[in-house]
Design a protein around this motif. Structure first.
Motif, PDB file in Angstrom:
ATOM      1  N   UNK A 223       0.884  -1.217  -0.071  1.00 21.60           N
ATOM      2  CA  UNK A 223       0.036  -0.043   0.112  1.00 21.60           C
ATOM      3  C   UNK A 223       0.873   1.202   0.068  1.00 21.60           C
ATOM      4  N   UNK A 224       1.994   1.360   0.654  1.00 22.85           N
ATOM      5  CA  UNK A 224       2.937   2.396   0.895  1.00 22.85           C
ATOM      6  C   UNK A 224       3.528   2.654  -0.594  1.00 22.85           C
ATOM      7  N   UNK A 225       4.031   1.725  -1.229  1.00 17.63           N
ATOM      8  CA  UNK A 225       4.619   1.757  -2.534  1.00 17.63           C
ATOM      9  C   UNK A 225       3.563   2.208  -3.403  1.00 17.63           C
ATOM     10  N   UNK A 226       2.313   2.012  -3.439  1.00 12.25           N
ATOM     11  CA  UNK A 226       1.384   2.577  -4.339  1.00 12.25           C
ATOM     12  C   UNK A 226       0.930   4.024  -3.983  1.00 12.25           C
ATOM     13  N   UNK A 227       1.180   4.447  -2.874  1.00 16.12           N
ATOM     14  CA  UNK A 227       0.941   5.679  -2.523  1.00 16.12           C
ATOM     15  C   UNK A 227       2.248   6.549  -3.101  1.00 16.12           C
ATOM     16  N   UNK A 228       3.399   6.094  -2.753  1.00 16.76           N
ATOM     17  CA  UNK A 228       4.607   6.771  -2.965  1.00 16.76           C
ATOM     18  C   UNK A 228       5.100   7.155  -4.544  1.00 16.76           C
ATOM     19  N   UNK A 229       4.548   6.131  -5.326  1.00 12.38           N
ATOM     20  CA  UNK A 229       5.130   6.047  -6.752  1.00 12.38           C
ATOM     21  C   UNK A 229       4.104   5.861  -7.686  1.00 12.38           C
ATOM     22  N   UNK A 230       4.300   6.398  -9.085  1.00 16.61           N
ATOM     23  CA  UNK A 230       3.597   6.224 -10.072  1.00 16.61           C
ATOM     24  C   UNK A 230       3.204   4.602 -10.376  1.00 16.61           C
ATOM     25  N   UNK A 231       2.045   4.633 -10.946  1.00 14.83           N
ATOM     26  CA  UNK A 231       1.829   3.059 -11.445  1.00 14.83           C
ATOM     27  C   UNK A 231       2.681   2.364 -12.209  1.00 14.83           C
ATOM     28  N   UNK A 232       3.323   1.313 -11.793  1.00 19.92           N
ATOM     29  CA  UNK A 232       4.092   0.213 -12.062  1.00 19.92           C
ATOM     30  C   UNK A 232       3.765  -0.946 -11.613  1.00 19.92           C
ATOM     31  N   UNK A 233       4.031  -2.111 -12.393  1.00 15.43           N
ATOM     32  CA  UNK A 233       3.996  -3.330 -11.908  1.00 15.43           C
ATOM     33  C   UNK A 233       4.935  -3.467 -10.699  1.00 15.43           C
TER      34      UNK A 233
END
Length: 417
Positions: A223-233
């Motif tokens: 969840x944190x990675x999805x908040x911090x960065x633009x969508x990527x696999x």
């Protein structure tokens, strides 16, 4: 060649959906004989794996070995050992010939100044002028095999100099191999990636790791990675390893059930491009009677030998995950969960089918009226299947408690199915 899917959440190979199911074999190029490599690849292929994660340079915590594969002549990093890299190429080629993709770590953190590991092993740190000739060699040896290049290994970025090493390595490699896929492998329980590096990445890896003190890491980091960065696999490239000792000096070992849970909660929380399995005894390629650097790590206990570790049952559990999820585009749907826990995880696929991971049996309560769905429950330990009943009451769909003894996956088939 692997490519990023149009939805920016998944991978494709030759235009078909590709579920990244990797095994962690960091020490392959230094510790595994040719005969052992054949056995390993055939076994992992049978179990459903399609990616092997390998450290190009020697792994800092590899087990002892009688083999003598060294990347530098006379321990001089400015004198690259052609024989080492040619042998690594043969191993990589064999994996490709057997249908595997490669995820190759370019620079593990012990080789880079400022990182947590280089503080433990300061003599491992490589001079900055090493980067350009080394990256050229990496490109020469591996790029035609179209690996995913994992620029960093188990790293943090505490200093600007640390960042500069990795940024330069990535930039130089992308000049030589611009069409490849690039990512980082960052340390456990960590999410920071320098922006100059992030701009060049095609995928996001995170590591929920081996610390047993916070079991939310597989999904909270997603969840944190999805908040911090633009969508990527996105995928968990190092969940807890089967039968590895807990990190931090804590007593205990990760079980088959633990590693299965880490995979499912990662995947259903948005890290849906795939997942990586690991086994103590495999990543370090441990031979019976050989030494292991447990005392120098975070507290990991002695592993079992690699032949024993090859037969850990969790590897088959991960192959089953690929069997269930390959071809699905799944999106987290925690908004549906009415139970007072975050450990039950829910996702929805492109056809409206719900996937509900239940780590311990209980009645599952969902917001809304889903009473016309069919609820199929899979026992993830033994793969038994049971159909579950559900009722709609007080704006909730209440699914009966499943009859199994461990964790289960409830597949809610929508009426249109």
């Amino acid at each position: 060649m692997l490519k990023i899917a149009e939805n920016k959440k998944n991978l494709t190979r030759e235009g078909k959906p590709f579920f990244y199911l990797a095994d962690t074999c960091w020490s392959a190029f230094t510790n595994i004989s040719d005969q052992e490599w054949d056995y390993y690849l055939d076994k992992r292929k049978a179990q459903g794996f399609n990616v092997i994660q390998i450290n190009i340079l020697p792994q800092w915590d590899a087990s002892g070995t009688d083999l003598d594969w060294k990347p530098f002549v006379d321990n001089d990093p400015m004198k690259l050992n052609d024989a080492y890299f040619e042998h690594a190429r043969k191993m990589a080629q064999k994996a490709k010939d057997k249908g595997f993709e490669l995820a190759l770590v370019v620079l593990w953190c012990n080789y880079i100044p400022g990182t947590w590991a280089s503080k433990m092993f300061p003599t491992d740190v490589l001079p900055k002028e090493f980067i350009v000739p080394y990256v050229k060699k990496v490109d020469e040896i591996f790029s035609d095999l179209d690996p995913i290049y994992v620029i960093s290994g188990d790293t943090d970025f505490p200093e600007r100099l640390t960042e500069e090493y990795y940024i330069e390595a990535c930039n130089e490699l992308k000049k030589l191999h611009p069409d490849g896929l690039y990512t980082t492998h960052i340390k456990g329980r960590y999410s920071y990636i320098p922006q100059e590096l992030e701009d060049n990445l095609d995928l996001h890896f995170y590591q929920s790791g081996h610390n047993a003190k916070d079991l939310t890491m597989p999904y909270s980091l997603s969840e944190k990675m999805q908040e911090l960065y633009e969508p990527k696999p996105l995928l968990n490239s190092e969940p807890c390893y089967e039968e590895m000792g807990y990190s931090g000096g804590q007593y205990g070992r990760w079980t088959r059930r633990d590693v299965r849970r880490a995979a499912w909660v990662s995947l259903l929380s948005g890290a849906s491009a795939g997942v990586t399995y690991g086994a103590a005894g495999i990543y370090s390629w441990h031979q019976a009677g050989k030494d292991f650097m447990a005392k120098l790590g975070e507290g990991f206990d002695m592993p079992k030998s690699w032949p024993e570790a090859m037969n850990f049952p969790g590897a088959w559990d991960y192959g089953f995950i690929r069997h269930i999820l390959e071809g699905k585009e799944i999106t987290p749907r925690q908004d549906l969960l009415a139970n007072k826990t975050t450990d039950i995880r829910i996702a929805e696929d492109q056809n409206g089918e719900l996937l509900i991971y239940v780590p311990s049996n209980t009645k599952v309560r969902l917001h809304g009226d889903l009473s016309n769905y069919q609820f199929e429950c899979i026992d993830l330990a033994d793969r038994f299947v049971s159909m579950l009943s559900a009722v709609y009451k007080d704006d909730l769909t209440i699914i009966d408690m499943h009859p199994f003894h461990e964790d289960a996956l409830i597949v809610a088939h929508s009426p249109k199915d």
